[in-house]
Design a protein around this motif. Structure first.
Motif, short mmCIF file in Angstrom:
data_model
loop_
_atom_site.label_atom_id
_atom_site.label_comp_id
_atom_site.label_asym_id
_atom_site.label_seq_id
_atom_site.Cartn_x
_atom_site.Cartn_y
_atom_site.Cartn_z
N GLN A 246 0.64 -1.16 0.43
CA GLN A 246 0.58 -0.51 0.22
C GLN A 246 0.94 1.51 0.29
OE1 GLN A 246 -3.38 1.13 1.89
NE2 GLN A 246 -2.45 3.17 1.79
N LEU A 281 -3.46 3.90 -2.60
CA LEU A 281 -4.35 4.27 -2.14
C LEU A 281 -5.09 5.88 -3.19
CD1 LEU A 281 -5.58 5.06 1.33
CD2 LEU A 281 -5.97 7.10 -0.05
N HIS A 333 -6.23 -1.39 5.86
CA HIS A 333 -5.59 -1.29 5.24
C HIS A 333 -4.74 -3.10 4.66
CE1 HIS A 333 -4.20 2.94 5.41
NE2 HIS A 333 -5.39 2.72 5.04
N ALA A 352 0.28 4.89 7.68
CA ALA A 352 -0.97 5.40 7.62
C ALA A 352 -0.23 6.11 8.87
CB ALA A 352 -1.81 5.04 8.10
#
Length: 462
Positions: A246, A281, A333, A352
């Motif tokens: 991610q 994202l 996530h 994050a």
């Protein structure tokens, strides 16, 4: 894309133990990987990991019933208008990223999420769910709904996009929600300012029926593969392991080193065809992040330049909004990628995370994200893959794993430094990022330069 060639394998994948990162204050790619694969904790299986709850939830109305449902939504039901972020969460729910969740959360689901970071299913099993997926309404909307058990959800133009059924309306405890999700109520949290502070004082939950697949018509819909579509693509490629990465930033060669080394290690573990899910994202991000369209163009250049192998990489957009909620959000996530078929998840430094909105420090401990993932309820089937520190090795002229015996040979280029170089049209050291990808970043910041009249030009789509 071909149909699934094999049934989903439901055998659990055990979380891999974590080792302490060599450093907690390094600014880039600061992650750690055990020096030797712990084979006793990872069982090699063919096929993809099963979705949470055993079945992928898809909430899009079947084609034959769409006309009838649209008519009902347009003529018979009270309406709730969705914000842009609400629409993104509807997209997430509609495709099953939050499986087994079947709609915006009712109060029992909301409270379990806030207090336990998980949901207990009817059979007693537990799945991870760390961020609330809720829909806020104000007093006027609540009054207009009255005793109705069904409401139409409409976009900003008033077009019906979904129906929420068997609804439940309950109070929106904003302070509790913010404190438990972010661990602080300090002013200036981006998602809070955007989506919670001025939202209504009520939440409405229920079963969701989305009237047709969500499309953005921005030139990027071809990258927005649903979990079902990703599973078909991964089956088509013969993946026997899927490792997800991610990101919300451009890919530099340090990131690429982590991803390519992951594949090498998975091959050493006995897998035959590990596939990388490069999964940027695509929902709401804060103002200083590089916009999605430019990031996708940069990612394409990375593949074109051969930094990542297109044959063993699937690039897709994850439609979730970004909370910047650190260890709480990174669980979301990771959980969502299980539903897309991933059984390995790469985690880095301060996932994050962000700077504290008031004080000059990180909001979260940089190591807590990977530690939390290793023991989070409902994520036991997911292998967490931390990595060694990656930095620019001046002796080799490329990104490499940090060697603490010769620290003077390494240069750490933070995200802030990278952005400053691009804004000033200065080149990073050769080997930091592929030239094509770097030029995309330079072009983006150049597009923000004020025109001759002193005004910013309109953002140019990539």
């Amino acid at each position: 894309m071909a149909s699934m060639a094999a049934a989903l394998n439901k055998t659990p994948f055990l979380s891999q133990p974590l080792t302490k990162s060599p450093s907690s204050d390094l600014p880039i790619a600061a992650v750690s990987f055990p020096s030797k694969p712990r084979r006793r904790n990872i069982t090699v299986h063919a096929g993809l990991i099963a979705p949470d709850g055993g079945k992928l939830v898809e909430l899009i109305v079947d084609e034959p019933r769409r006309r009838e449902k649209k008519h009902e939504a347009a003529t018979e039901l009270p309406r709730v208008e969705l914000t842009a972020i609400d629409m993104q969460w509807m997209h997430v729910l509609s495709e099953g990223w939050a499986s087994p969740l079947g709609g915006f959360m009712r109060e029992s689901e909301f409270l379990q999420t806030l207090h336990f970071n998980s949901l207990r299913l009817d059979d007693g099993s537990v799945v991870n769910m760390s961020v609330p997926i809720v829909l806020a309404i104000d007093d006027e909307q609540k009054a207009s709904i009255g005793e109705s058990k069904r409401v139409a959800l409409v976009d900003s133009d008033g077009n019906p996009v979904a129906i929420l059924t068997d609804i439940e309306i309950y109070k929106h405890p904003k302070e509790e929600r913010i404190a438990r999700t972010w661990g602080t109520t300090a002013p200036g949290l981006p998602y809070v300012e955007e989506a919670i502070t001025n939202a209504g004082n009520w939440l409405i939950g229920g079963d969701l029926e989305v009237l047709e697949p969500v499309k953005y018509n921005d030139g990027l819909d071809r990258f927005r593969l649903s979990p079902a579509e990703l599973r078909k693509e991964l089956e088509k490629r013969g993946a026997d392991a899927v490792f997800a990465f991610q990101l919300r930033n451009p890919v530099h060669n340090g990131h690429a080193l982590l991803m390519t080394d992951t594949r090498r290690r998975l091959l050493e573990m006995g897998y035959k065809n590990p596939i990388l899910l490069l999964h940027p994202l695509g929902g709401y991000t804060k103002a200083d992040d590089v916009p999605l369209s430019w990031r996708m163009k940069q990612h394409e250049k990375v593949l074109e330049d051969g930094v990542l192998d297109p044959e063993t990489t699937v690039v897709s957009i994850f439609p979730s909004p970004m909370h910047y909620a650190g260890p709480t959000e990174v669980q979301w996530h990771a959980k969502a990628r299980i539903n897309a078929g991933a059984n390995f998840y790469i985690v880095g430094r301060d996932p994050a995370g962000m700077g504290h909105p008031v004080e000059k420090r990180d909001l979260y401990d940089a190591d807590h994200g990977k530690k939390v993932l290793s023991m989070a309820p409902g994520l036991e089937r997911l292998n967490i893959l931390p990595f060694k520190v990656a930095a620019y090795d001046k002796t080799q002229g490329k990104m490499a794993f940090f060697d603490p015996s010769r620290p003077q040979d390494f240069l750490f280029i933070s995200g802030t430094k990278m952005r400053t170089l691009a804004k000033n049209k200065e080149n990073p050291p050769d080997g930091f990022m592929c030239p094509g990808g770097w030029q995309v970043l330079v072009d983006y910041y150049d597009s923000l330069t004020p025109a001759g009249n002193g005004r910013l030009p309109e953002v140019v789509s990539a």
